[in-house]
Design an enzyme around this catalytic site. Structure first.
Site, mmCIF file in Angstrom:
data_model
loop_
_atom_site.group_PDB
_atom_site.id
_atom_site.type_symbol
_atom_site.label_atom_id
_atom_site.label_comp_id
_atom_site.label_asym_id
_atom_site.label_seq_id
_atom_site.Cartn_x
_atom_site.Cartn_y
_atom_site.Cartn_z
ATOM 1 N N HIS A 91 0.832 -1.209 0.000
ATOM 2 C CA HIS A 91 0.000 0.000 0.000
ATOM 3 C C HIS A 91 0.866 1.258 0.000
ATOM 4 O O HIS A 91 0.606 2.210 -0.757
ATOM 5 C CB HIS A 91 -0.899 -0.026 1.238
ATOM 6 N N GLU A 92 1.898 1.266 0.833
ATOM 7 C CA GLU A 92 2.774 2.446 0.891
ATOM 8 C C GLU A 92 3.581 2.602 -0.398
ATOM 9 O O GLU A 92 3.881 3.720 -0.824
ATOM 10 C CB GLU A 92 3.705 2.358 2.101
ATOM 11 N N HIS A 95 1.555 4.588 -2.598
ATOM 12 C CA HIS A 95 1.672 6.038 -2.393
ATOM 13 C C HIS A 95 2.854 6.599 -3.184
ATOM 14 O O HIS A 95 2.758 7.659 -3.803
ATOM 15 C CB HIS A 95 1.866 6.338 -0.907
ATOM 16 N N GLU A 122 -6.392 6.744 -0.576
ATOM 17 C CA GLU A 122 -6.247 5.481 0.149
ATOM 18 C C GLU A 122 -6.830 4.322 -0.652
ATOM 19 O O GLU A 122 -6.263 3.225 -0.698
ATOM 20 C CB GLU A 122 -6.936 5.576 1.516
#
Length: 285
Positions: A91-92, A95, A122
């Site tokens: 997930h990061e 980003h 998100e």
């Protein structure tokens, strides 16, 4: 950040569909391209595509992780489950990929703002995490081999090394048949909510932990929905034997919708698919 990808963080009204749909597609492409260049999908191999970014594990309280673009570091909570750490890392990375795509980032800022913008970001990073850890080739292989079943859900969770909930939302999104997937487990019921009854004097019952339907399926099973003791899901979990048979979806309202139920028991939980005979209606039950 949560480890529940895509659908759970994409409520209706999350933004203009004409904008969000291509944004998701772009994010999937970015993530898929990133994953293809990795030497593997273990924790440290996942970082191989990010030049100059370091990975640090530390206690982070209620937070799962964070990406600090200024200091080029990804922080992961050292006190959460390994599979949650892994999804958080992907997930990061999402980003980082998003921040590297000026056009996509500009489109998002043009169409969203405030809390809605943060929610959409998100969602897109969860889309990226799913694309990295659960590539479409893997889900296609499992669906071809096992069909839209509880076994396919269990295999996706195991082979991608992600939580059952993460696997559930991804598999549901990529299933064409009218199917509702669910993860069920024994949990303590809430007496104040009226869940406890004479059938469960100990305060524990088999309930739905998470559920999601394939695209076009508008029904869902709400978390906490009880599973009757004589339902195939309960029988399979009790006997530890996979079951596939015509039965019904046990909605919390008491309604029973006919469906083919496929259950794959795994340790203390059951991976389930409910195949609907007809298209579902628009409202949830």
């Amino acid at each position: 950040m949560t480890d529940t990808p895509v659908s759970e963080l994409s409520p209706s009204g999350a933004g203009p569909l004409p904008v969000l749909t291509p944004a998701k597609a772009r994010m999937r492409q970015l993530a898929a391209d990133y994953a293809r260049g990795l030497p593997g999908l273990d924790t440290h191999s996942l970082m191989a595509g990010l030049d100059g970014v370091t990975l640090t594990f530390m206690a982070m309280g209620d937070r799962d992780g964070a990406f600090d673009p200024e200091h080029r570091v990804i922080l992961i909570n050292s006190r959460v489950r390994p599979e949650r750490q892994r999804f958080t890392l992907a997930h990061e990375i999402g980003h980082a990929l998003l921040l590297g795509d000026d056009d996509l980032l500009s489109d998002l800022h043009d169409n969203f703002e405030g809390d809605r913008l943060e929610e959409v970001i998100e969602t897109l990073c969860n889309v990226a995490a799913a694309a990295i850890l659960m590539p479409e080739e893997l889900t296609a292989e499992l669906l071809a081999r096992f069909g839209p079943s509880g076994r396919a859900l269990a295999e996706l969770s195991r082979r991608a090394d992600v939580s059952a909930t993460s696997a559930l939302y991804t598999l549901a999104e990529r299933t064409e048949a009218p199917v509702i997937y669910a993860v069920c487990a024994v949990a303590r019921v809430d007496p104040e909510a009226g869940d406890r009854d004479d059938e469960h004097p100990t305060g524990k019952a088999l309930t739905v932990r998470a559920s999601s339907g394939a695209p076009g399926v508008k029904y869902s099973l709400r978390p906490g929905t009880p599973i009757p003791d004589d339902h195939p899901v309960a029988v399979a979990l009790d006997t530890r034997i996979p079951i596939g048979q015509d039965s019904y979806i046990p909605f919390r309202s008491g309604r029973k919708m006919p469906a083919y139920v496929d259950v794959f028991p795994e340790r203390n939980r059951a991976m389930v698919s409910f195949a609907l005979a007809v298209k579902s209606a628009k409202e949830d039950v």
